[in-house]
Design an enzyme around this catalytic site. Structure first.
Site, PDB file in Angstrom:
ATOM      1  NE  ARG A 195      -4.445  -1.727   2.057  1.00  0.00           N
ATOM      2  CZ  ARG A 195      -5.335  -1.468   2.344  1.00  0.00           C
ATOM      3  NH1 ARG A 195      -4.758  -1.034   4.153  1.00  0.00           N
ATOM      4  NH2 ARG A 195      -6.498  -1.889   1.842  1.00  0.00           N
ATOM      5  CE  LYS A 225     -18.066 -13.896  11.592  1.00  0.00           C
ATOM      6  NZ  LYS A 225     -18.460 -12.695  12.710  1.00  0.00           N
ATOM      7  N   GLY A 236      -7.692  -7.937   1.068  1.00  0.00           N
ATOM      8  CA  GLY A 236      -6.733  -7.704   1.857  1.00  0.00           C
ATOM      9  C   GLY A 236      -6.590  -9.457   1.618  1.00  0.00           C
ATOM     10  N   GLY A 277     -13.140  -3.909   2.476  1.00  0.00           N
ATOM     11  CA  GLY A 277     -14.079  -3.315   1.959  1.00  0.00           C
ATOM     12  C   GLY A 277     -14.689  -2.553   1.145  1.00  0.00           C
TER      13      GLY A 277
HETATM   14  C1  3PG Z   1      -8.627  -0.867   4.865  1.00  0.00           C
HETATM   15  O1  3PG Z   1      -7.156  -1.487   5.396  1.00  0.00           O
HETATM   16  O2  3PG Z   1      -9.563  -2.009   4.766  1.00  0.00           O
HETATM   17  C2  3PG Z   1      -8.776   0.304   5.063  1.00  0.00           C
HETATM   18  O3  3PG Z   1      -7.752   1.116   5.273  1.00  0.00           O
HETATM   19  C3  3PG Z   1      -9.533   0.674   5.798  1.00  0.00           C
HETATM   20  O4  3PG Z   1      -9.971   0.725   7.212  1.00  0.00           O
HETATM   21  P1  3PG Z   1     -10.838   0.097   8.422  1.00  0.00           P
HETATM   22  O5  3PG Z   1     -11.689  -0.725   7.406  1.00  0.00           O
HETATM   23  O6  3PG Z   1     -10.465   0.154   9.669  1.00  0.00           O
HETATM   24  O7  3PG Z   1     -11.858   1.521   7.826  1.00  0.00           O
HETATM   25 MG    MG Z   2      -6.456  -5.934  -1.592  1.00  0.00          MG
END
Ligand code: 3PG
Ligand code: MG
Length: 397
Positions: A37, A198, A346, A369
């Site tokens: 990142r 989930k 992730g 997300g």
């Molecule tokens: C992530 O790592 O998915 C993003 O940086 C968002 O982080 P967060 O879910 O804590 O908002």
């Molecule tokens: Mg990713």
């Protein structure tokens, strides 16, 4: 989706560019474990520097609850960015306030500094106007290079474009461009491979994908809630009882495929005794922790036929050796697929990189997300904010 571009952003030499980054990276003992990142934001930072901007990066790390927490300091991230840029990246003493403003005022063309963790400020997660005003003082222009955080209605994401001339960073623009190809005129067959623990976390995206793709292959622990809906016995596997009815309804579409065999064990252990059992007949006391070899064959054959493919979520507990094969087999198949392949989220992104296949897929998203929410909603709050800027929100004072 038309976003204001970095190339269109005009500023003068010595102006400060406030750049929202997603440097929410894994740390071990205060060192950055995986700098994807950070590395992927470098082209935007270098572009701004080469045009004479002083770059002020701001991001979050972890989830400190609006108070400074030394364990979540950006210090290790500033150090790694400094290594990658081969220059000092001073860390501001806070997020906003006089001492931070002083540091920012001292920057010259080409300099780069970093603000402390945005989530040390209680106003960040509330889109607090006072924090937005303070952040806006730290830049003459604003760039959103935080694709992975653009689903958050947070001060640093949606606030600055209301007052500062704003643009999408290069990585953010590429993420949106690639993921948008999964939303419109997608070459068929369009296959989604979903995993993870989930069903409840993925329900929105499953429903959105059922509208758009031909088949969804489900692996990971979430497959067991589907198996229960189909009437199978899953032993001690993870099940979300409250989602069983929903899964039954989803299975009725006939476009969701779940594993036929699984790798089961009593515990998640590197030395565990494992058995390959039918997914519908996991013995009591045992849990399914990976897809089995027949399922891996069937899933790989489907993957090979895809013209468009989205993979999100591992097939099993791939971090533990006896349960890594299913994810590896899917990763291999995705790498060999001649269609347009996108890996998002992730864990599956980490898996494909660890297994050495990342450069054989078309796109590995830096978002988790945010990737799912963009597919689900077709838009994100951070992107809306940038588009509003283009319509006149960002008038330079
Ligand atoms: C992530 O790592 O998915 C993003 O940086 C968002 O982080 P967060 O879910 O804590 O908002
Ligand atoms: Mg990713």
């Amino acid at each position: 989706m038309q976003l204001p571009t970095l190339g269109e952003l005009s500023f003068e030499r010595g102006d400060r560019a406030l750049v929202r980054v997603d440097f929410n990276v894994p740390l071990t003992d205060g060192h950055v474990d995986d700098d994807l990142r950070i590395a992927t934001a470098l082209p935007t930072i270098e572009d701004l520097r080469s045009r004479g901007a002083a770059v002020v990066t701001c991001g979050h790390l972890g989830r400190p609850k609006g108070v400074p927490d030394p364990r979540c300091s950006m210090a290790p991230v500033a150090a790694r960015l400094g290594e990658l840029l081969d220059r000092e990246v001073p860390l501001a003493p806070g997020v906003v306030g006089p001492a931070t403003e002083k540091l920012v005022a001292s920057l010259g063309p080409g300099d780069v500094a970093m603000l402390e963790n945005l989530r040390f400020e209680p106003g960040e997660t509330k889109d607090d106007p006072e924090l937005v005003a303070q952040l806006a003082k730290l830049g003459d222009v604003y760039v959103n290079e935080a694709f992975g955080a653009s689903h958050r209605v947070h001060a640093s994401i949606v606030g600055p474009p209301r007052t500062l001339p704003s643009a999408a960073g290069l990585l953010l623009a590429r993420e949106v461009e690639v993921l948008s190809r999964l939303l419109h005129d997608t070459p068929r067959p369009f296959l989604a491979v979903l995993g993870g623990a989930k069903v409840s976390d993925k329900l929105g995206v499953i429903e959105a994908l059922l509208d758009r793709c031909d088949t969804i292959l489900v692996g990971g622990a979430m497959a067991f809630t589907f198996e229960v809906a189909r009437g199978g016995a899953v032993g001690d596997s993870l099940v979300e009882t409250e989602m069983v009815d929903t899964c039954r309804r989803l299975l009725d579409t006939d476009r969701i495929r779940i594993p036929t065999d699984v790798v089961a064990a009593v515990d998640i252990d590197a030395d565990a005794d494992t058995r390959i059992v039918p997914a519908a007949a996991v013995p009591e006391g045992w849990k399914g922790l990976d897809i089995g070899p027949d399922t891996a064959d069937a899933f790989s054959a489907e993957v090979a036929r895809a013209a468009t493919l989205l993979w999100n979520g591992p097939m099993g507990v791939f971090e533990v050796a006896p349960f890594a094969d299913g994810t590896r087999r899917v990763a291999e198949a995705v790498a060999s697929c001649t269609g347009f392949t996108v890996v998002g989220g992730g864990d599956s992104a980490a898996a494909i990189r660890q297994m050495g296949f990342a450069d054989r897929v078309d796109h590995v998203s830096t978002g988790g997300g945010a990737t799912l929410e963009l597919i689900e909603q077709g838009d994100l709050p951070g992107l809306e904010a940038l588009r509003a800027t283009r319509r006149g929100g960002g008038v330079r004072s």
